[in-house]
Design an enzyme around this catalytic site. Structure first.
Site, short mmCIF file in Angstrom:
data_model
loop_
_atom_site.label_atom_id
_atom_site.label_comp_id
_atom_site.label_asym_id
_atom_site.label_seq_id
_atom_site.Cartn_x
_atom_site.Cartn_y
_atom_site.Cartn_z
N GLU A 198 41.82 33.08 35.53
CA GLU A 198 40.83 32.47 34.62
C GLU A 198 40.60 33.32 33.38
O GLU A 198 39.49 33.78 33.11
CB GLU A 198 39.52 32.23 35.36
CG GLU A 198 39.64 31.16 36.43
CD GLU A 198 38.31 30.74 37.04
OE1 GLU A 198 37.33 31.50 36.93
OE2 GLU A 198 38.26 29.64 37.62
N GLU A 399 43.33 26.55 42.13
CA GLU A 399 42.03 26.51 42.80
C GLU A 399 41.41 25.12 42.68
O GLU A 399 41.44 24.51 41.61
CB GLU A 399 41.04 27.50 42.18
CG GLU A 399 41.35 28.94 42.46
CD GLU A 399 40.31 29.89 41.87
OE1 GLU A 399 39.13 29.51 41.74
OE2 GLU A 399 40.70 31.02 41.54
C1 BG6 Z 1 36.88 30.79 40.25
C2 BG6 Z 1 37.40 32.14 40.61
O1 BG6 Z 1 36.10 30.96 39.15
O2 BG6 Z 1 36.01 30.13 41.10
C3 BG6 Z 1 37.23 32.53 42.06
O3 BG6 Z 1 38.74 32.31 40.21
C4 BG6 Z 1 35.90 32.01 42.55
O4 BG6 Z 1 37.38 33.91 42.16
C5 BG6 Z 1 35.88 30.51 42.46
O5 BG6 Z 1 35.56 32.46 43.81
C6 BG6 Z 1 34.61 29.87 42.99
O6 BG6 Z 1 33.47 30.44 42.41
P1 BG6 Z 1 32.33 31.05 43.31
O7 BG6 Z 1 31.38 31.67 42.36
O8 BG6 Z 1 31.74 29.90 44.05
O9 BG6 Z 1 32.95 32.03 44.21
#
Ligand code: BG6
Length: 508
Positions: A198, A399
Site C-alpha cells: 500500500e 487483500e
Molecule cells: C491493509 C494493510 O491496509 O489493510 C494490512 O495492508 C491491514 O496490513 C489491512 O491489516 C486491514 O486493516 P486493519 O487495520 O483492519 O488491520
C-alpha cells in the site's frame, strides 16, 4: 451442478490468503532481528481513548517522544506487533491449517530487520535468511506458492531514527541492497514478489508506510503527520525509485520471477450527479492512481504537474531517476480492496492534497462492518475493470476481507455467516469481472488466520477462517480453531470459484 468444470476462473487461479510479518511473526527480538517501526504501534483500548473522541490517540503511528519513551519503558505499552500470533515458532502448524483449505498461494512479507537488523548493516543476518528458507520450503511442501512483499509497514527502526526513513536516499540504497540480497537467496523459491505494501498510504500514515518519525506537535492533536505534503510527495518519489530499482534487480537476478506493486485501491463515487461532485471524484482518483501510474507506466502522470506547481511542491530527483522509473515498471498490479468512498465537491478548481483514505460521508445503499467500513462487492467489479482498462496488466488481489468481533467458542469455532456472505459476494463480483475480460490471476483473503490489526493493533478485529486463541493483551494458548467460513472457503476453492452456494457447507 457448480463444479470446477463450470468455473470462469483460470484453471491455475491462485486462491489463498495474505499476511504481513509485523502482524504475525512475533519473536521481535530473537535470532538477531533488529527493531522496526511496527514494534512501536501500541494497542490503545477504547477505555483508554475515552475522552479523546474525535481526536483519538494514535494506534499505529507514534510521535518521536512517544517512541523514545516506549524504547526506554516498553513495559508501559501494549505492543501486540511484537507478539503477533507467534508465526515465527508455529509457522508449520499455522501453514498446515491454511493449506487444509486448499490454498494455492500464501502472501507474506519478509521482515527487513530480520535480514538486516539495522536496515543497512554490512552483512545480512544468516538466522533471518534461514528462517524464510524454512517458511518457503514448507509452503512448497504444502502446495502453496509464496507471494512475498519486501516491505509491509515495518521499516527498520535505525533507518527511521537516523535517516528519517524514506525521506533519505540512504534508505533507498539500503532497500535496494536488501532486495538484492533476498532475490539472490530465494531465487527459484519465490516466483512472485511485491515491493511496498500500500505505497499510497504514505499520504495518511508516513510512520507506518515509510518510516518517518516526527516530533509531537504540542497542539493537542497527537498527530504531527497531517499535512506535510512536500515531505510526503518527496518520500513517495524516493519509494518509487526504490521500488523501480528492486524491479530491475529482480529481473536481472531471476528472469523467471515476476514482481508487482501494491496499491490501496480507492474507488470513489460522486455523492450526487452534480458535475462538481464528479470533478472531486476525478481529483481524488488522481491522488490514488498517481501511485500505480508511476509504478506501472514508468512516468509521472501529466496531471501531477499542475497539482505540484499550484501547491508549491518540488520533487528533488537525482540524475537517472526518471530512467530508473521508466525501466523499472512492474510485471503485474496488485491491490487491496475493502470499500468505496463518496465524494462531495470541496470548492476548489485545482486539487488540493488529500489526506484521508476514509470519507465521513455515508453511502446509504451500503451496509458497513463493525468497524464502519462500507461493504461494496459491486465496487470490487468496478474497480477491477478500471484497473485493467488503465494498465492492461495481470491483476492479483493481494487483500480483501472482513474484520469482525467474532464470538469464539471453546474450540475457536464461530458461525461466521457474515464473513461467508462477504466472501461469497466478493467472489461473485470477481467472477463477473473475469467474465468482463479482466485478467485476474489470484485472490488472497486478508488475514486468513487471525492476526494483529494494522490500524488498531488489536487482535479482536478478527479476519481469519482459522482462529487463534489470543486476546488484545497477549493472553491465550495460541491454539488454532476452524470457523464455519473455513469450510466454505475450502469448498469454494475446490470448485475453483464455481460453487458459491452457502447451503451445503460440510464441516470436515
Ligand atoms: C491493509 C494493510 O491496509 O489493510 C494490512 O495492508 C491491514 O496490513 C489491512 O491489516 C486491514 O486493516 P486493519 O487495520 O483492519 O488491520
Amino acid at each position: 451442478m457448480a463444479d470446477a468444470s463450470t468455473s470462469v476462473f483460470p484453471k491455475d487461479f491462485l486462491w489463498g490468503g495474505a499476511t504481513a510479518a509485523n502482524q504475525i511473526e512475533g519473536a521481535f527480538d530473537e535470532d538477531g532481528r533488529g527493531l522496526a517501526t511496527s514494534d512501536f504501534a501500541p494497542f490503545i483500548s477504547r477505555e483508554a481513548n475515552r475522552g479523546y473522541e474525535g481526536n483519538p490517540l494514535p494506534h499505529n503511528s507514534m510521535t518521536l517522544e512517544m517512541l523514545q519513551d516506549a524504547l526506554e519503558h516498553p513495559e508501559n505499552y501494549n505492543l501486540p506487533k511484537r507478539r503477533g500470533i507467534d508465526f515465527y515458532h508455529r509457522f508449520r502448524e499455522q501453514l498446515e491449517a491454511l493449506a487444509g483449505m486448499g490454498f494455492k498461494v500464501f502472501r507474506m512479507s519478509i521482515s527487513w530487520s530480520r535480514i538486516f537488523p539495522n536496515g543497512d548493516d554490512a552483512e545480512p543476518n544468516e538466522a533471518g535468511l534461514a528462517f524464510y528458507d524454512q517458511v518457503f520450503d514448507e509452503c512448497h511442501r504444502l502446495g502453496m506458492e509464496p507471494l512475498v512483499t519486501l516491505c509491509h509497514f515495518d521499516t527498520p527502526l535505525h533507518l527511521a531514527l537516523e535517516y528519517g526513513g524514506f525521506q533519505s536516499r540512504h534508505t533507498v540504497d539500503a532497500f535496494e541492497r536488501y532486495a538484492e540480497t533476498v532475490f539472490r537467496r530465494y531465487k527459484g523459491k519465490v516466483k512472485y514478489w511485491l515491493t511496498f505494501n500500500e505505497i499510497n498510504n504514505v499520504l495518511t500514515n508516513p510512520f507506518t508506510c515509510s518510516g518517518v518519525v516526527l516530533p509531537d506537535p504540542h497542539d493537542g492533536t497527537h498527530n504531527p503527520y497531517k499535512g506535510n505534503w512536500q515531505m510526503k510527495y518527496q518520500v513517495s518519489h524516493n519509494q518509487f525509485v526504490a521500488s523501480a530499482k528492486a524491479v530491475i534487480k529482480c529481473h536481472e537476478i531471476d528472469p523467471n520471477a515476476k514482481i508487482g506493486n501494491m496499491l490501496c485501491r480507492l474507488e470513489n463515487y460522486a455523492e450526487t450527479p452534480k458535475p462538481e461532485d464528479q470533478l472531486q471524484v476525478l481529483f481524488e482518483d488522481h491522488f490514488n492512481w498517481f501511485y500505480s501510474d508511476v509504478q506501472a507506466k514508468g512516468e509521472y502522470p501529466y496531471y501531477m504537474k499542475r497539482f505540484f506547481d499550484e501547491n508549491d511542491i518540488h520533487i528533488e530527483m537525482e540524475p537517472g531517476d526518471l530512467e530508473t522509473l521508466r525501466v523499472g515498471t512492474v510485471d503485474f498490479v496488485t491491490i487491496s480492496y475493502y470499500m468505496t468512498y463518496i465524494m462531495r465537491y470541496k470548492g476548489e478548481t485545482v486539487p488540493k492534497p488529500s489526506g484521508s483514505l476514509v470519507t465521513a460521508i455515508k453511502n446509504p445503499y451500503l451496509k458497513v462492518s463493525q468497524w464502519g467500513w462500507p461493504i461494496d462487492p459491486i465496487g470490487f467489479r468496478i474497480t477491477l475493470n478500471h484497473i485493467y482498462d488503465r494498465y492492461h496488466l495481470p491483476i492479483f488481489i493481494s487483500e480483501n476481507g472482513l474484520g469482525a468481533n467474532d464470538q469464539l467458542d471453546e474450540n475457536g469455532y464461530v458461525e461466521d455467516d457474515y464473513r461467508i456472505e462477504y466472501l461469497r459476494a466478493h467472489v461473485e463480483q470477481l467472477a463477473e469481472a473475469i467474465k468482463d475480460g479482466v485478467d485476474v490471476f489470484g485472490y488472497a483473503w486478508w488475514g486468513p488466520i487471525d492476526l494483529v490489526s494494522s490500524g488498531t493493533s488489536e487482535i479482536s478485529k478478527r479476519y481469519g477462517f482459522v482462529s487463534v486463541d489470543i486476546d488484545d493483551y497477549g493472553n491465550g494458548t495460541l491454539k488454532l480453531g476452524r470457523k464455519k467460513s473455513y469450510y466454505y472457503y475450502k469448498k469454494l476453492i475446490a470448485s475453483n470459484g464455481a460453487d458459491l452456494s452457502t447451503d451445503d457447507i460440510v464441516m470436515e
